[in-house]
Design an enzyme around this catalytic site. Structure first.
Site, PDB file in Angstrom:
ATOM      1  N   VAL A  14      -0.612  -4.441  -0.514  1.00 13.12           N
ATOM      2  CA  VAL A  14      -1.393  -5.088   0.535  1.00 13.12           C
ATOM      3  C   VAL A  14      -2.773  -4.446   0.676  1.00 13.12           C
ATOM      4  CG1 VAL A  14      -1.517  -5.373   3.051  1.00 13.12           C
ATOM      5  CG2 VAL A  14       0.578  -5.957   1.832  1.00 13.12           C
ATOM      6  N   ASP A  32      -5.377   6.984   0.685  1.00  9.88           N
ATOM      7  CA  ASP A  32      -3.939   6.968   0.402  1.00  9.88           C
ATOM      8  C   ASP A  32      -3.475   8.417   0.258  1.00  9.88           C
ATOM      9  OD1 ASP A  32      -1.961   4.498  -0.924  1.00  9.88           O
ATOM     10  OD2 ASP A  32      -1.294   6.591  -1.078  1.00  9.88           O
ATOM     11  N   ARG A  37      -2.012   7.822  -7.063  1.00  9.81           N
ATOM     12  CA  ARG A  37      -2.532   6.464  -6.837  1.00  9.81           C
ATOM     13  C   ARG A  37      -4.072   6.496  -6.772  1.00  9.81           C
ATOM     14  NH1 ARG A  37      -2.098   1.115  -7.551  1.00  9.81           N
ATOM     15  NH2 ARG A  37      -2.562  -0.120  -5.704  1.00  9.81           N
ATOM     16  N   THR A  91       6.668  -0.452   5.750  1.00  8.26           N
ATOM     17  CA  THR A  91       7.588  -0.474   6.902  1.00  8.26           C
ATOM     18  C   THR A  91       8.979  -0.851   6.371  1.00  8.26           C
ATOM     19  OG1 THR A  91       6.684  -2.688   7.314  1.00  8.26           O
ATOM     20  CG2 THR A  91       5.985  -0.943   8.796  1.00  8.26           C
ATOM     21  N   THR A 126       3.983  -5.051   8.450  1.00 10.78           N
ATOM     22  CA  THR A 126       4.898  -5.941   9.166  1.00 10.78           C
ATOM     23  C   THR A 126       5.771  -5.120  10.114  1.00 10.78           C
ATOM     24  OG1 THR A 126       4.955  -7.309   7.206  1.00 10.78           O
ATOM     25  CG2 THR A 126       6.648  -7.738   8.859  1.00 10.78           C
ATOM     26  N   CYS A 266      10.063  -7.617   1.898  1.00 14.81           N
ATOM     27  CA  CYS A 266       9.597  -8.473   3.001  1.00 14.81           C
ATOM     28  C   CYS A 266      10.732  -9.333   3.532  1.00 14.81           C
ATOM     29  CB  CYS A 266       8.441  -9.348   2.523  1.00 14.81           C
ATOM     30  SG  CYS A 266       6.938  -8.421   2.260  1.00 14.81           S
ATOM     31  N   ARG A 337      11.151  -2.539  -5.800  1.00 14.09           N
ATOM     32  CA  ARG A 337      11.657  -2.059  -4.518  1.00 14.09           C
ATOM     33  C   ARG A 337      12.667  -3.044  -3.926  1.00 14.09           C
ATOM     34  NH1 ARG A 337       6.382  -1.161  -1.257  1.00 14.09           N
ATOM     35  NH2 ARG A 337       5.853  -3.021  -2.449  1.00 14.09           N
TER      36      ARG A 337
HETATM   37  N1  NAD Z   1       3.902  -6.376  -0.652  1.00  8.96           N
HETATM   38  C1  NAD Z   1       3.910  -7.536  -0.027  1.00  8.96           C
HETATM   39  O1  NAD Z   1       4.108  -8.570  -0.594  1.00  8.96           O
HETATM   40  C2  NAD Z   1       3.653  -7.629   1.455  1.00  8.96           C
HETATM   41  C3  NAD Z   1       3.256  -8.859   1.978  1.00  8.96           C
HETATM   42  C4  NAD Z   1       3.000  -8.956   3.329  1.00  8.96           C
HETATM   43  C5  NAD Z   1       3.157  -7.839   4.135  1.00  8.96           C
HETATM   44  N2  NAD Z   1       3.572  -6.650   3.605  1.00  8.96           N
HETATM   45  C6  NAD Z   1       3.692  -5.508   4.486  1.00  8.96           C
HETATM   46  O2  NAD Z   1       2.556  -4.675   4.293  1.00  8.96           O
HETATM   47  C7  NAD Z   1       2.910  -3.309   4.440  1.00  8.96           C
HETATM   48  C8  NAD Z   1       2.552  -2.533   3.187  1.00  8.96           C
HETATM   49  O3  NAD Z   1       3.329  -3.009   2.110  1.00  8.96           O
HETATM   50  P1  NAD Z   1       2.964  -2.730   0.591  1.00  8.96           P
HETATM   51  O4  NAD Z   1       3.837  -3.612  -0.222  1.00  8.96           O
HETATM   52  O5  NAD Z   1       1.487  -2.782   0.394  1.00  8.96           O
HETATM   53  O6  NAD Z   1       3.462  -1.223   0.444  1.00  8.96           O
HETATM   54  P2  NAD Z   1       3.178  -0.239  -0.798  1.00  8.96           P
HETATM   55  O7  NAD Z   1       4.327   0.683  -0.842  1.00  8.96           O
HETATM   56  O8  NAD Z   1       2.810  -1.042  -2.010  1.00  8.96           O
HETATM   57  O9  NAD Z   1       1.866   0.536  -0.388  1.00  8.96           O
HETATM   58  C9  NAD Z   1       1.790   1.416   0.655  1.00  8.96           C
HETATM   59  C10 NAD Z   1       0.800   2.511   0.306  1.00  8.96           C
HETATM   60  O10 NAD Z   1       0.647   3.291   1.476  1.00  8.96           O
HETATM   61  C11 NAD Z   1       0.601   4.657   1.076  1.00  8.96           C
HETATM   62  N3  NAD Z   1       0.979   5.451   2.246  1.00  8.96           N
HETATM   63  C12 NAD Z   1       2.212   5.671   2.749  1.00  8.96           C
HETATM   64  N4  NAD Z   1       2.124   6.421   3.860  1.00  8.96           N
HETATM   65  C13 NAD Z   1       0.806   6.671   4.066  1.00  8.96           C
HETATM   66  C14 NAD Z   1       0.077   7.414   5.026  1.00  8.96           C
HETATM   67  N5  NAD Z   1       0.698   8.000   6.043  1.00  8.96           N
HETATM   68  N6  NAD Z   1      -1.257   7.468   4.909  1.00  8.96           N
HETATM   69  C15 NAD Z   1      -1.897   6.870   3.885  1.00  8.96           C
HETATM   70  N7  NAD Z   1      -1.264   6.174   2.929  1.00  8.96           N
HETATM   71  C16 NAD Z   1       0.071   6.068   3.024  1.00  8.96           C
HETATM   72  C17 NAD Z   1       1.543   4.771  -0.097  1.00  8.96           C
HETATM   73  O11 NAD Z   1       1.251   5.891  -0.885  1.00  8.96           O
HETATM   74  C18 NAD Z   1       1.280   3.443  -0.808  1.00  8.96           C
HETATM   75  O12 NAD Z   1       0.273   3.544  -1.797  1.00  8.96           O
HETATM   76  C19 NAD Z   1       4.397  -3.307   4.782  1.00  8.96           C
HETATM   77  O13 NAD Z   1       4.542  -3.323   6.169  1.00  8.96           O
HETATM   78  C20 NAD Z   1       4.886  -4.610   4.211  1.00  8.96           C
HETATM   79  O14 NAD Z   1       6.033  -5.096   4.862  1.00  8.96           O
HETATM   80  C21 NAD Z   1       3.799  -6.523   2.270  1.00  8.96           C
END
Ligand code: NAD
Length: 426
Positions: A14, A32, A37, A91, A126, A266, A337
């Site tokens: 995201v 990050d 990364r 989340t 989310t 999700c 995941r």
């Molecule tokens: N992937 C999807 O399709 C999608 C779509 C809509 C919403 N979401 C929501 O968006 C959010 C993120 O999902 P994602 O798939 O991008 O996750 P992800 O795991 O791909 O990315 C999260 C990133 O955040 C970093 N991170 C973790 N803790 C951190 C911190 N304290 N400070 C800084 N960086 C930190 C991680 O290293 C990672 O690179 C979630 O709530 C998810 O439910 C995801």
């Protein structure tokens, strides 16, 4: 627009596409905690495959003081002069399906440490309704010593991207926005409107925006649970579920859902966030949790259907060899995941079946680390008692599955996409 500087906290599926998009018009610092990364992004590589090298390199800058562009870092100092903080951290749920807010708490502590008067913190992760104002804002207040809605403000703008989908990219999906006051809502909305070509919808409150996201995925989950239940019924009646869905789909208002494994972070996770909040308020959700239960049981169900197909052909199940095509949670995407293919694999193993997994998209080390399973990007050079198509990666649609079959064998199509004759499909 000139002086706004945006920090994106969490550069995953995201955060990175959002950071890249904002960087075309704003000065953006991508933060990050994962140094690996950051290093890959600085070199122009995105291992999630959401942003190609050329597009990423076109926005990367080598200093956070550029007037626009994306600077990636894991150093707190680099985000301290931003005035918008957008949080896009994971989340997930724990093994009992309870929300894990730790990444959100940690990210809020990070932002709280650099928060200044006038700043706006927007959450995109989310969550359940209330998480931003009840769980995150108090951390921002505590760490910064600032007062909410007096010194600093919040917003919530849920993400709707669909990993692996190169058509519906972040800029082309209408975005819901919200703010902690009507005026901040307008500001947050204007910020997103500047880059989201599909437009925005300003929700009246943060809670409304939070609830809207969590019900989008809960609705999909329930609809898929319904067609999964139909698949179970039609299998008992010896009717092809896909033929039924095709026929019913000719009615203008019949919704086009397909049966399958509901994995990922999700659809299979978000309903638990809503359920938890409902339970906290004394309401036990029936439909939402029934849908979850049904979808979570599909791995076991499919395994038993495959075993039945094998027994009907007199294939000795114990000690047999099964090829699994696809381990990612969805097609044409490297994300493993919460993949529910693992449930199917484990259920087949319980029958004494030997499993070989081939997936050209999945990272072999990650599959080993996360699931203790061996997966290979290369095609196997042997014959199997059963071939199971679990994920419809484009590569698999062009494969000749017969070349992996023993003389007597089974082909099972979980996705219902194979045109050739199969022994079973969901
Ligand atoms: N992937 C999807 O399709 C999608 C779509 C809509 C919403 N979401 C929501 O968006 C959010 C993120 O999902 P994602 O798939 O991008 O996750 P992800 O795991 O791909 O990315 C999260 C990133 O955040 C970093 N991170 C973790 N803790 C951190 C911190 N304290 N400070 C800084 N960086 C930190 C991680 O290293 C990672 O690179 C979630 O709530 C998810 O439910 C995801």
């Amino acid at each position: 627009m000139g002086k706004d500087k945006i920090a994106i906290i969490g550069l995953g599926y995201v955060g990175l596409p959002l950071a890249r998009l904002f960087a075309t018009k704003y000065s953006v610092v991508g933060f990050d905690i994962n140094p690996k990364r950051i290093l890959e992004l600085i070199s122009g590589i995105d291992s999630t495959l959401e942003i190609d090298k050329k597009t990423l390199q076109s926005v990367l800058v080598s200093s956070s003081s550029e007037s626009n562009g994306l600077f990636c870092t894991n150093q707190l100092d680099e985000i301290k002069d931003c005035n918008y903080y957008i949080i896009t951290v994971p989340t997930p749920v724990d093994k009992n399906n309870r929300p894990i807010l730790t990444p959100l708490v940690k990210a809020s502590e990070t932002v709280g440490a650099v928060l200044k008067k006038g700043d706006i913190v927007v959450y995109e992760s989310t969550v359940y309704p209330g998480a931003t104002e009840e769980d995150c804002v108090p951390i921002l207040e505590k760490v910064s010593g600032l007062k909410f809605n007096k010194d600093f403000y919040a917003g919530y703008s849920p993400e709707r991207i669909n990993p692996g989908d190169k058509e519906h990219t972040v800029d082309k999906i209408l975005k819901v926005t919200s703010g902690s006051t009507p005026q901040i809502g307008e500001k947050v909305n204007e910020l997103y409107k500047a880059v989201i070509t599909a437009g925005t919808h300003l929700a009246p409150t943060i809670k409304v925006a939070e609830a809207s996201k969590v019900i989008e995925n809960s609705q999909r989950d329930i609809n898929i649970a319904f067609v999964n239940e139909l698949a179970k019924i039609f299998n008992l009646l010896d009717i092809n579920t896909h033929d039924v869905l095709e026929a019913a789909g000719t009615k203008w208002n019949f919704l086009p859902f397909k049966p399958g494994l509901v994995g990922g972070h999700c659809i299979g996770v978000d309903p638990y966030y809503l359920a938890q909040k409902a339970q906290e308020k004394g309401y036990h959700p029936e439909i939402i949790l029934a849908g979850r239960r049904l979808n979570d049981g599909m791995g076991d169900y499919i395994a038993s259907e495959i075993v039945k197909c094998m027994i009907k052909k007199n294939i000795a199940v114990n000690g047999s060899k099964v090829l699994i095509l696809g381990i990612t949670f969805k097609e044409n995407c490297p994300d493993v995941r919460n993949t529910k293919v693992v449930d199917l694999v484990n259920a087949l193993k319980d029958y004494g079946i030997n499993i070989t997994i081939h997936d050209p998209w999945a990272d072999e080390d990650e599959v080993m680390r996360e699931y203790d399973l061996k997966s290979s990007k290369s095609l196997p050079n042997e014959k199997f008692d059963t071939v199971v198509l679990t994920v419809s990666h484009n590569e698999f649609l062009e494969l000749d599955l017969n070349s992996f079959k023993k003389h007597v064998s089974v082909i099972y199509d979980v996705k219902g996409v194979l045109i050739s004759k199969v022994d079973g499909r969901l």
